[in-house]
Design an enzyme around this catalytic site. Sequence first.
Site, short mmCIF file in Angstrom:
data_model
loop_
_atom_site.label_atom_id
_atom_site.label_comp_id
_atom_site.label_asym_id
_atom_site.label_seq_id
_atom_site.Cartn_x
_atom_site.Cartn_y
_atom_site.Cartn_z
CE1 TYR A 124 18.70 -36.38 -21.83
CE2 TYR A 124 16.63 -36.24 -23.04
CZ TYR A 124 18.00 -36.46 -23.01
OH TYR A 124 18.65 -36.78 -24.17
CG ASP B 102 24.16 -31.02 -31.55
OD1 ASP B 102 23.52 -30.88 -30.49
OD2 ASP B 102 24.88 -30.14 -32.03
CG LEU B 103 19.39 -34.86 -28.48
CD1 LEU B 103 18.99 -35.29 -27.08
CD2 LEU B 103 18.48 -35.49 -29.52
CG ASP C 5 21.60 -44.96 -9.33
OD1 ASP C 5 20.71 -44.14 -9.05
OD2 ASP C 5 22.78 -44.63 -9.52
N GLY D 122 19.80 -34.81 -7.63
CA GLY D 122 19.95 -35.81 -6.58
C GLY D 122 20.71 -37.00 -7.12
CG HIS D 123 23.92 -38.34 -7.69
ND1 HIS D 123 23.90 -38.88 -8.96
CD2 HIS D 123 24.58 -37.16 -7.79
CE1 HIS D 123 24.52 -38.06 -9.79
NE2 HIS D 123 24.94 -37.01 -9.11
#
Length: 419
Positions: A100, A76-77, A172, A141-142
């Site tokens: 990230y 758990d960051l 990707d 974005g993707h």
Amino acid sequence: MTSELSNLPPDAPAPGPLAGVRVVELAGIGPGPFAAMLLADLGADVVRVDRPGGVGLGIDPAHDLTNRGKRSVLVDLKSAAGPGTVRDLAARADILIEGYRPGVAERLGIGPDACLARNPRLVYGRMTGWGQDGPLAATAGHDIDYIAVTGALAMTGPADRPPVAPANLLGDYAGGSLYLVTGVLAALHHARAHGVGQVVDAAIVDGTAHLTTMIHALRAAGVWQDRREANLLDGGAPFYGVYETADGGHMAVGPLEQRFYEEFAALLGLPDKDAARRADPAQWPELRAAVAARFHARTRKEWTGVFEGTDACVAPVLSLEEAPGHPHLAARGTFTTTEAGTVQPAPAPRFSATPAAIRRPPALPGEHVKFTIQNDIERVAFVPQLADRFALLPRLLDEKLLHRRQFSPAQKAENRNSR
């Protein structure tokens, strides 16, 4: 198809040319996990840091093949101990990969400065769509957005319809994952030669743009038009494209060279007057119609039998389900089947002296905490195997059980009873 999965225990030496390379992957989706999978396929020891609740892919982790060959710990960051745990892992790693948005890792206390302070030789790989800077760096974005602005998407599909999204393979994985892997391995080579790590900023927009280098060269030479189906390699030429067969299947055609084209025309049964139209682009519409008519005369299976084993540069268009059964791919072992019956691509490329292998099936979140987190956690008997047991690890972290000390008999008994 044969299984390449090994029964080696999680801490056994890995095969492959990257054996001994230690990688920490901060869990994400898309290109980051695929890049880490490729490193694991090549023998790197990849520890994936998963978060409680997962990352939102919505599939059973046991089926997420991009997590094959890895180990997983659940951290758990946002807990008090979480960032320190990641920094401890980074201190012993050669490469760290995160995906990230810019600034998120820094806010969590696990950014490049914090990790390189613990390990100056660390290669810190950052995988994003827009990159670490620029006007769009902080926006979402993707894949389709990234390839759209690079000009790559505009080259796909027929001229009279919108461009076609090529799944997420082009952005990707080709423009993202493969450039990240190239970057971190180049930086690792430098770190081992000079003792200094660095940050690798791998942006999908940069990688995808880089993939178009040859097309830009052709444009500069005046032999590529900036529109679809007007060029040699984008379906503009009738001898480089896809044709429908009598049964609704398709054949891919690509005899660019004259001698291959002549063999293609002969096997297709194309009349000489139609075959000769290749030399005059003004007659290409008539040539395309003649080729299409011939392919419509037989099924895909029949045409496959005609062209297979020839130099006509023709192949059947297969589905994902059909591809593993293609005789050539089956003979090479291009696909492999796990003990559970899942078909997946085998590692690539191939090495003569240090063959790659799929070392273990996809890691379940938190599955390998026993083998990963410092010596004292390694003495804990609890190794979660199921999703409903994942809650214990954050409690262990928050109670600071990571400090180097022996556990009491009561603590050991409690952990054993949690299995």
